[in-house]
Write a protein that holds these residues in place. Structure first.
Motif: not given
Length: 733
Positions: A233-239, A345-349, A608-622
Motif C-alpha cells: 500500500l505504501l509503495k502504491a501511494i508513492t506511485t 476511480d473504478p480502475y485503480t486497484t 491505465q498503467e500496470i506496475t510491479n513496483a508494489t513488490g513481493a509478487g503484487s501488481q498495481f493498476k492505476y
C-alpha cells in the motif's frame, strides 16, 4: 504504418424493401465554358446543389428536412434524387418500426404489470417480478415521463415495500439479500435519489466484505490474502503521488477507510452467514469506539485531509485492530487498501499475489474454458458477455443471464475468481451450468465441453442468408461493394488482422466500409492508435495528458494509409476506452473521416498503467492520464460525469439510433472498458459483446448501411438500391 488484416464473415442486411431496383449516377462535373449557354448545364448544377444539401441533411439525421427538400424541389429530378428519396423512405421506415416496437413493448409491459396492480405482491419473490416489469416500462419512457412514473401510487407503494424489506434484511445481516430484493431496484428506478445510491453502495460493500471473510468453494479467506503486506500500500501511494492522473483525493480515501472500518465489526458480528476468519469477539466494542474517536477527531480538523492524515488513519486502525479484535493484519491491510483505491476511480486497484495469475490471463486473452465473461453483483454471478464462436455461444447462453450453480454447487458464496476456476478447466472436459434469467424462478442446466478460448479481435459473424461455407463473408452489400468489419477488442494482433481484411476487401473493389465497435470494451492503447492510422493520412490522433509529465502525442503517417472510401462507425453504450479513441478520432472535426451511428459510448476517458513496483509478487493498476481527441477535447469519463450528476460522458454519435429490444442487451450489460499502456492490455471481466443479432433485429446496422449509400450518392458514384414502401402510401392503403 503497419501492414496487417484478417477475414471476417458477414450477413447481408438491408431494410425491408418493396418494388423495383433504382440506379443512381451523378453526371460528370460541368465544363465552366458551356454553363452560360447551356440551360441543361444550369439544371445539372442546381441538381448537384440539391443533392449535396439533401445528403448533408441525411448525414445529420435530419430526415424530414431532407424529404421536404426532395418533395418540393422545382428542378427536374435526377436518378440520384430518386435514390435519395428511397434512402429517406428506408430511414423513415426504420424509425417507424422502432417507434412501433416501443409502443408494443409498453403495451406488453403494462399488460404484464396488471396482475400485480390488481393483487400487489406481498413477498420479495413476487416483488422482484413486478420490479423487473417496471424496469422494462421505465426504460421505454421519455425523460419527461420519468417523474410522473415515480409518482404512480402503485410504484410508490412497491418502492416503499422494497425499502422496508431491505431494512429488515439489513438488520438480520443479510446484506446481499437486502441489496438484491430492495436497493438494487430502488437505485435503478430512481437514479437521481442520492439516498438510494448511498444505501446501495453500503450494502454492496457489506456483502462484498462478508464474502471476502468467508471460506469459498475454491479457497479460504486466509489463502485469498496470502502475501499481502502493508508496504505494498505504501509503495502504491508513492506511485500515485507522482503518476496518478490528478491530485490524489486523500480526503476521499480517508472517509472511505473510516467507512470500511465501521462496517467491519458489524459484518463480523451480525452477518447471517458467520465469517470464516478468527477474531476476538470481546474486542468488537473497543474497535467500534476507537473508530468513532478517530472520526470525532477528524471532524475537528480542516478539510480536505492531506496524505499524512490518510497514512495516520491506516496506521492507527491497524494498531487499534491489534489491541482489540486482532484480525489477521494481511486481511485488514487488503480491506483498507481496496476501499481506499476504490475512492479514487473504478480502475485503480492493487492486485494481490494470489490474484496475479488470473489477472494475467485477462491480459493475454487466451485460456481454456467455455467463453463467458463473469461479474459478481451481490450474490449474483452474472454473465457479462459471450465470446463469439465458443462453447457458450454455440449452446445459446446469453449475456445478462445468471449462473446459479456450477456442477450442482451454488455460486452464491463464490467470488468471481472462484467461479472462473470452477468453470474453466482442461479442454475436452465438461462442466454443467445451472442458468437462470434475471427475475425468473425457473432455471435450466447446460452441459458444455471446454475448449481453447482465444478472444478474437475481428468477429466472423455471418451476414448473408444462404451463403455456402466457402463464400466471401466481408461484403454486407455486394452490389455496391460495401464492407462490414466488427472489432471485438484491441489486442496485439488487431491491426494486422484488420489490415489483412481491408486488403482483401479492397481487392474486391471496396467502395465503403462499416466499422462496428458495439460492445467493444477496449484493450491496448497502441492498437487503437494503429487502427486510426490506417484511415487517416496525417495529423494528430490522440493526446494523453498526465498530471506532471509532458503530454504524449500520436500522429498519423501517410505511409500505409488505406484509400479514403466512405466510412461509418457504429457505437453503443458498451463501446469503451480504445473503442472511443478510434470512434472519436475518426469523427473529430479535424479529420471528419467517419460518420458515427448508434448511441452514446460508455465514457472511459482515461488510460491505465500496470506496475510491479508494489513488490513481493503484487501488481498495481492505476489511472495515469486522460486522453484528448485530435481537436483537443477530452473524452469525458462516465465516472466523473456521474459524480457531477451529468450525462455528458463519452462519444456522441452523429446519428442516434436506438438498438432494437433484443439487441439492447449488448449495450445494457454493464460495462467498464479498459485502456492499458502500450505493453499491457486487460479487457474488463464484466462484459464482452454478445454475438451480433440477426438482420431483423439490427436497425443500427441498417441505418449505417443507408448512410454509407448516401455518401456514395454524395460523391457522385453509381449505386444500386432497392425501393422501400413509402410509409405515407402504406398508411393510405
Amino acid at each position: 504504418m503497419w501492414k496487417q488484416g484478417i477475414i471476417v464473415g458477414l450477413w447481408l442486411l438491408l431494410p425491408t424493401v418493396f418494388g423495383i431496383m433504382i440506379w443512381a449516377a451523378e453526371t460528370p462535373a460541368p465544363n465552366p465554358a458551356t454553363v452560360q449557354n447551356d440551360p441543361s448545364e444550369t439544371s445539372r448544377q442546381l441538381n448537384k446543389a440539391l443533392i449535396d444539401t439533401v445528403c448533408e441533411k441525411i448525414l445529420a439525421g435530419e430526415y424530414s428536412a431532407a424529404e421536404t427538400m426532395l418533395d418540393t424541389a422545382i428542378i427536374p429530378p435526377s436518378s440520384s434524387c430518386e435514390s435519395l428519396k428511397a434512402i429517406v423512405t428506408h430511414l423513415r421506415t426504420i424509425d417507424e418500426q422502432l417507434q412501433k416496437e416501443v409502443t408494443d413493448a409498453r403495451s406488453k409491459a403494462e399488460a404484464d404489470l396488471k396482475p400485480f396492480r390488481d393483487n400487489p405482491p406481498a413477498n420479495d419473490k413476487d416483488r422482484d417480478k413486478a420490479f423487473s416489469i417496471l424496469l422494462r416500462l421505465r426504460n421505454l419512457l421519455g425523460d419527461h415521463q420519468q417523474a410522473e412514473f415515480l409518482r404512480d401510487p402503485f410504484v410508490k407503494k412497491l418502492m416503499q415495500d422494497a425499502q422496508n424489506s431491505a431494512d429488515a434484511l439489513r438488520s438480520q445481516g443479510r446484506w446481499a439479500d437486502a441489496y438484491s430484493h430492495g436497493l438494487f431496484w430502488l437505485r435503478i428506478l430512481d437514479k437521481d435519489n442520492l439516498q438510494y445510491e448511498k444505501q446501495a453502495d453500503d450494502l454492496i460493500a457489506r456483502a462484498s466484505l462478508a464474502l471476502a471473510l468467508k471460506d469459498g468453494p475454491c479457497d479460504t479467506a486466509a489463502d485469498r490474502f496470502q502475501g499481502v503486506q502493508k508496504d505494498m500500500l505504501l509503495k502504491a501511494i508513492t506511485t500515485l503521488d507522482f503518476r496518478y492522473v490528478e491530485l490524489v483525493d486523500y480526503d476521499g480515501m480517508v472517509r472511505a477507510v473510516l467507512d470500511e472500518a465501521e462496517r467491519i465489526p458489524d459484518v463480523l458480528e451480525k452477518s447471517a452467514d458467520p465469517v470464516s476468519i478468527s477474531f476476538r469477539k470481546e474486542g468488537l466494542p473497543g474497535f467500534r469506539e476507537g473508530i468513532g474517536q478517530f472520526r470525532a477527531m477528524l471532524d475537528e480538523r480542516p478539510r480536505p485531509y492531506p496524505k499524512e492524515i490518510f497514512l495516520h488513519i491506516v496506521e492507527d486502525t491497524l494498531a487499534l485492530n491489534t489491541e482489540t479484535i486482532r484480525l489477521s493484519e494481511p486481511i485488514l491491510v487488503a480491506l483498507l487498501s481496496e476501499t481506499a483505491m476504490s475512492a479514487l476511480d473504478p480502475y485503480t486497484t492493487l492486485v494481490w499475489p494470489a490474484d496475479v495469475n488470473q489477472f494475467q490471463k485477462a491480459i493475454t486473452q487466451e485460456f481454456d474454458g467455455i467463453g463467458v465473461r463473469l461479474s459478481k453483483q451481490g450474490k449474483f454471478l452474472k454473465i457479462g458477455g459471450i465470446i463469439p464462436d465458443t462453447p457458450a455461444a454455440r449452446a445459446g447462453v446469453e449475456a445478462g443471464e445468471l449462473i446459479v450453480a456450477v456442477d450442482g454447487q451454488s455460486t452464491e458464496a463464490m467470488s468471481s475468481n472462484c467461479a472462473v476456476e470452477k468453470i474453466a478447466g482442461p479442454r475436452g472436459t465438461t462442466v454443467t451450468l445451472t442458468i437462470q434469467k434475471p427475475g425468473a424462478t425457473e432455471s435450466r442446466n447446460v452441459i458444455l465441453t471446454r475448449a481453447r478460448i482465444v478472444v478474437p479481435s475481428i468477429s466472423t459473424d455471418r451476414r448473408r442468408d444462404g451463403e455456402s461455407p466457402g463464400a466471401p463473408k466481408h461484403l454486407i452489400d455486394p452490389e455496391n461493394r460495401l464492407g462490414y468489419i466488427r472489432l471485438s477488442n484491441f489486442v496485439e494482433n488487431t491491426t494486422a488482422d484488420l489490415e489483412r481484411t481491408l486488403t482483401q476487401l479492397e481487392a474486391q473493389e471496396l467502395r465503403g466500409l462499416i466499422l462496428d465497435l458495439r460492445g467493444n470494451p477496449g484493450g491496448l492503447l497502441q492498437a487503437a492508435i494503429e487502427v486510426v492510422d490506417l484511415f487517416i493520412e496525417e495529423g494528430p490522433i490522440l493526446q494523453s495528458k498526465p498530471r506532471f509529465l509532458f503530454p504524449s502525442f500520436w500522429t498519423a503517417r501517410r505511409e500505409g494509409t488505406h484509400p479514403p472510401y466512405p466510412l461509418v462507425v457504429i457505437i453503443d453504450g458498451a463501446s469503451a476506452s480504445a473503442s472511443e479513441i478510434v470512434a472519436g478520432a475518426l469523427q473529430d472535426p479535424k479529420h471528419q473521416r467517419a460518420t458515427l451511428v448508434g448511441t452514446r459510448s460508455f465514457g472511459k476517458g482515461t488510460v491505465q498503467e500496470i506496475t510491479n513496483a508494489t513488490g513481493a509478487g503484487s501488481q498495481f493498476k492505476y489511472t495515469t492520464a486522460q486522453y484528448h481527441l485530435p481537436s483537443g477535447q477530452p473524452v469525458v469519463s462516465r465516472y466523473m460525469a456521474e459524480r457531477r450528476h451529468t450525462q455528458d460522458w463519452g462519444i456522441v454519435p452523429d446519428i442516434e439510433v436506438k438498438a432494437s429490444r433484443p439487441n439492447r442487451r449488448m449495450s445494457e450489460t454493464n460495462q467498464q472498458g479498459e485502456s492499458s499502456d502500450l505493453d499491457n492490455s486487460e479487457d474488463n471481466e464484466e462484459f464482452q459483446a454478445a454475438a451480433v443479432p440477426s438482420k431483423e433485429e439490427d436497425p443500427q446496422l441498417a441505418v449505417g448501411l443507408l448512410i454509407l449509400q448516401t455518401k456514395l450518392v454524395q460523391s457522385g458514384q453509381l449505386i444500386q438500391l432497392a425501393r422501400a414502401e413509402d410509409p405515407k402510401a402504406r398508411d393510405n392503403k
